[in-house]
Design a protein around this motif. Sequence first.
Motif, PDB file in Angstrom:
ATOM      1  N   ASP A  87      38.357  25.964  48.318  1.00  0.00           N
ATOM      2  CA  ASP A  87      39.617  26.451  47.743  1.00  0.00           C
ATOM      3  C   ASP A  87      39.351  27.568  46.737  1.00  0.00           C
ATOM      4  N   ARG A  88      38.307  27.397  45.933  1.00  0.00           N
ATOM      5  CA  ARG A  88      37.995  28.398  44.905  1.00  0.00           C
ATOM      6  C   ARG A  88      37.581  29.725  45.547  1.00  0.00           C
ATOM      7  N   GLU A  89      36.783  29.644  46.588  1.00  0.00           N
ATOM      8  CA  GLU A  89      36.344  30.870  47.257  1.00  0.00           C
ATOM      9  C   GLU A  89      37.512  31.577  47.927  1.00  0.00           C
ATOM     10  N   LYS A  90      38.354  30.796  48.572  1.00  0.00           N
ATOM     11  CA  LYS A  90      39.552  31.348  49.222  1.00  0.00           C
ATOM     12  C   LYS A  90      40.502  31.957  48.184  1.00  0.00           C
ATOM     13  N   GLY A  91      40.616  31.279  47.050  1.00  0.00           N
ATOM     14  CA  GLY A  91      41.474  31.778  45.979  1.00  0.00           C
ATOM     15  C   GLY A  91      40.942  33.061  45.362  1.00  0.00           C
ATOM     16  N   LYS A  92      39.647  33.144  45.225  1.00  0.00           N
ATOM     17  CA  LYS A  92      39.038  34.346  44.650  1.00  0.00           C
ATOM     18  C   LYS A  92      39.379  35.574  45.481  1.00  0.00           C
TER      19      LYS A  92
ATOM     20  N   GLU B 176      56.668  15.345  33.593  1.00  0.00           N
ATOM     21  CA  GLU B 176      55.453  15.538  34.390  1.00  0.00           C
ATOM     22  C   GLU B 176      54.247  15.119  33.574  1.00  0.00           C
ATOM     23  N   GLY B 177      53.116  15.025  34.248  1.00  0.00           N
ATOM     24  CA  GLY B 177      51.836  14.998  33.577  1.00  0.00           C
ATOM     25  C   GLY B 177      51.368  16.457  33.587  1.00  0.00           C
ATOM     26  N   PHE B 178      50.424  16.765  34.448  1.00  0.00           N
ATOM     27  CA  PHE B 178      50.148  18.166  34.777  1.00  0.00           C
ATOM     28  C   PHE B 178      50.104  18.244  36.292  1.00  0.00           C
ATOM     29  N   PRO B 179      51.127  18.849  36.914  1.00  0.00           N
ATOM     30  CA  PRO B 179      51.231  18.856  38.376  1.00  0.00           C
ATOM     31  C   PRO B 179      50.078  19.608  39.032  1.00  0.00           C
ATOM     32  N   LYS B 180      49.477  18.988  40.048  1.00  0.00           N
ATOM     33  CA  LYS B 180      48.398  19.642  40.780  1.00  0.00           C
ATOM     34  C   LYS B 180      48.859  20.970  41.379  1.00  0.00           C
ATOM     35  N   VAL B 181      50.124  21.040  41.798  1.00  0.00           N
ATOM     36  CA  VAL B 181      50.589  22.249  42.485  1.00  0.00           C
ATOM     37  C   VAL B 181      50.555  23.472  41.570  1.00  0.00           C
ATOM     38  N   VAL B 182      50.664  23.267  40.262  1.00  0.00           N
ATOM     39  CA  VAL B 182      50.600  24.395  39.325  1.00  0.00           C
ATOM     40  C   VAL B 182      49.186  24.970  39.307  1.00  0.00           C
ATOM     41  N   ALA B 183      48.185  24.091  39.239  1.00  0.00           N
ATOM     42  CA  ALA B 183      46.790  24.549  39.275  1.00  0.00           C
ATOM     43  C   ALA B 183      46.467  25.203  40.618  1.00  0.00           C
ATOM     44  N   GLU B 184      46.974  24.614  41.714  1.00  0.00           N
ATOM     45  CA  GLU B 184      46.756  25.202  43.038  1.00  0.00           C
ATOM     46  C   GLU B 184      47.371  26.596  43.106  1.00  0.00           C
ATOM     47  N   GLY B 185      48.581  26.724  42.607  1.00  0.00           N
ATOM     48  CA  GLY B 185      49.245  28.019  42.614  1.00  0.00           C
ATOM     49  C   GLY B 185      48.457  29.052  41.837  1.00  0.00           C
ATOM     50  N   MET B 186      47.962  28.674  40.657  1.00  0.00           N
ATOM     51  CA  MET B 186      47.178  29.599  39.841  1.00  0.00           C
ATOM     52  C   MET B 186      45.912  30.031  40.573  1.00  0.00           C
ATOM     53  N   ASN B 187      45.292  29.093  41.266  1.00  0.00           N
ATOM     54  CA  ASN B 187      44.068  29.408  42.002  1.00  0.00           C
ATOM     55  C   ASN B 187      44.301  30.455  43.076  1.00  0.00           C
TER      56      ASN B 187
ATOM     57  N   LYS C 142      47.431  38.741  34.526  1.00  0.00           N
ATOM     58  CA  LYS C 142      47.785  37.326  34.407  1.00  0.00           C
ATOM     59  C   LYS C 142      47.159  36.520  35.550  1.00  0.00           C
ATOM     60  N   VAL C 143      47.205  37.074  36.737  1.00  0.00           N
ATOM     61  CA  VAL C 143      46.670  36.384  37.914  1.00  0.00           C
ATOM     62  C   VAL C 143      45.168  36.133  37.765  1.00  0.00           C
ATOM     63  N   LYS C 144      44.458  37.128  37.306  1.00  0.00           N
ATOM     64  CA  LYS C 144      43.007  36.999  37.113  1.00  0.00           C
ATOM     65  C   LYS C 144      42.694  35.942  36.042  1.00  0.00           C
ATOM     66  N   PHE C 145      43.446  35.977  34.943  1.00  0.00           N
ATOM     67  CA  PHE C 145      43.243  35.002  33.869  1.00  0.00           C
ATOM     68  C   PHE C 145      43.473  33.583  34.393  1.00  0.00           C
ATOM     69  N   ASN C 146      44.532  33.397  35.158  1.00  0.00           N
ATOM     70  CA  ASN C 146      44.867  32.071  35.669  1.00  0.00           C
ATOM     71  C   ASN C 146      43.859  31.564  36.689  1.00  0.00           C
ATOM     72  N   TYR C 147      43.305  32.472  37.466  1.00  0.00           N
ATOM     73  CA  TYR C 147      42.277  32.045  38.420  1.00  0.00           C
ATOM     74  C   TYR C 147      41.080  31.457  37.671  1.00  0.00           C
ATOM     75  N   ASN C 148      40.683  32.121  36.595  1.00  0.00           N
ATOM     76  CA  ASN C 148      39.566  31.609  35.789  1.00  0.00           C
ATOM     77  C   ASN C 148      39.933  30.278  35.135  1.00  0.00           C
ATOM     78  N   LEU C 149      41.170  30.168  34.657  1.00  0.00           N
ATOM     79  CA  LEU C 149      41.629  28.931  34.034  1.00  0.00           C
ATOM     80  C   LEU C 149      41.621  27.768  35.027  1.00  0.00           C
ATOM     81  N   ALA C 150      41.904  28.062  36.279  1.00  0.00           N
ATOM     82  CA  ALA C 150      41.981  27.017  37.308  1.00  0.00           C
ATOM     83  C   ALA C 150      40.643  26.332  37.557  1.00  0.00           C
ATOM     84  N   SER C 151      39.553  26.897  37.052  1.00  0.00           N
ATOM     85  CA  SER C 151      38.242  26.254  37.211  1.00  0.00           C
ATOM     86  C   SER C 151      38.208  24.883  36.539  1.00  0.00           C
ATOM     87  N   LYS C 152      39.099  24.652  35.571  1.00  0.00           N
ATOM     88  CA  LYS C 152      39.190  23.360  34.903  1.00  0.00           C
ATOM     89  C   LYS C 152      39.637  22.257  35.864  1.00  0.00           C
TER      90      LYS C 152
END
Length: 365
Positions: free
Chosen positions: A182-187, A277-288, A340-350
Amino acid sequence: MILVIISHTAHYKTPTDEIVGWGPTVTEINQLIHVFDKIYHCAFIHDERPPESSLAYSSPCIKFVPLPPTGGNDLKGKLKVLVRLPETLIKIRRVLRKSDIFQFRAPTGMGVYLIPYLTLFHRQKGWFKYAGNWKQKNPPFGYAMQRCMLSKQSRIVTVNGLWLGQPKNVLAFDNPCLTPKDREKGKKAVERKTLEKVNKICFVGNLTKNKGFDLFMDALIELENIQLEVDVIGDGPMRKIYEKKLPGVIFHGFLPKEKVQEVYLQCHFIVLPSLSEGFPKVVAEGMNFGCIPIVSDVSGIGQYIIDGENGFLIKPITKERLVSILKETIKLKNDEYKQKVKFNYNLASKFTFEAYIKHIKQSIL
């Protein structure tokens, strides 16, 4: 080491008798098999057709233990929790005897009696994963009771977000959802993402009021003169109502993971105006995959999304605020969007499974 997971995750039987379950949870458990020798998952089995988002387990070392479905918002559903208590408890006790460690996923109806049982009568190692809003101000009574019990015991409780004054046993854990693939595809996606003449927006989740789906649809009705392309992934009781009102919106229903990612790849923003919510997985997926979040400021979401910097917070959670944000996104310049997109991709590593497993090994095992 043998792990027992106890949850309310929905499972189904396919026409070929294969057991499949709710995709995001099954994906997480498929990753945990890299840590444990065997996993038993005690969860609900439903006599219904599996949604497209369902997945099978990836290893024969993951064993599904069916529990009778309980819970619900109406009185009948709540009574089922009590009626099916003996059967549920007997099944879980049998499996726990085979295990070295357990994970109980809360909040859920059966948590009202299983949390006390595990706390008082089960001596082996274990931890609790609280997937809801740990700091919800007025939670349902059952959720409030479970949160109280979890905060007053010695075992570890993992929650979404970091809060002042948390008990020592309550640890912040990022909600995992991303594989190395997923990370490689997102990059690659982030490198080529660019704003176009028409903003493309997606909503991913159950089509319910609690997820803010009606709020999003009503905001789109008010913006009918502004050109937006909208994809809705998920299903629920409100779908038919808004399909008629908004014929231009594409309603996909539930989709398998690969097709959800195809939608992410085409979209610029992901909207989720949840009430809780807690922290929705779909938000992290979207950022990735390069989708800027437009999300409610509930639970720990505001600890990751800073309004105007790497996303937009729907605060207060109103149609008017959401309409204002959607108008603002139309004015966003391409350079700012890409930043913003680049910043969020890096954040999604969490939110990678690699980080999650490392955290489990350091803090729980």
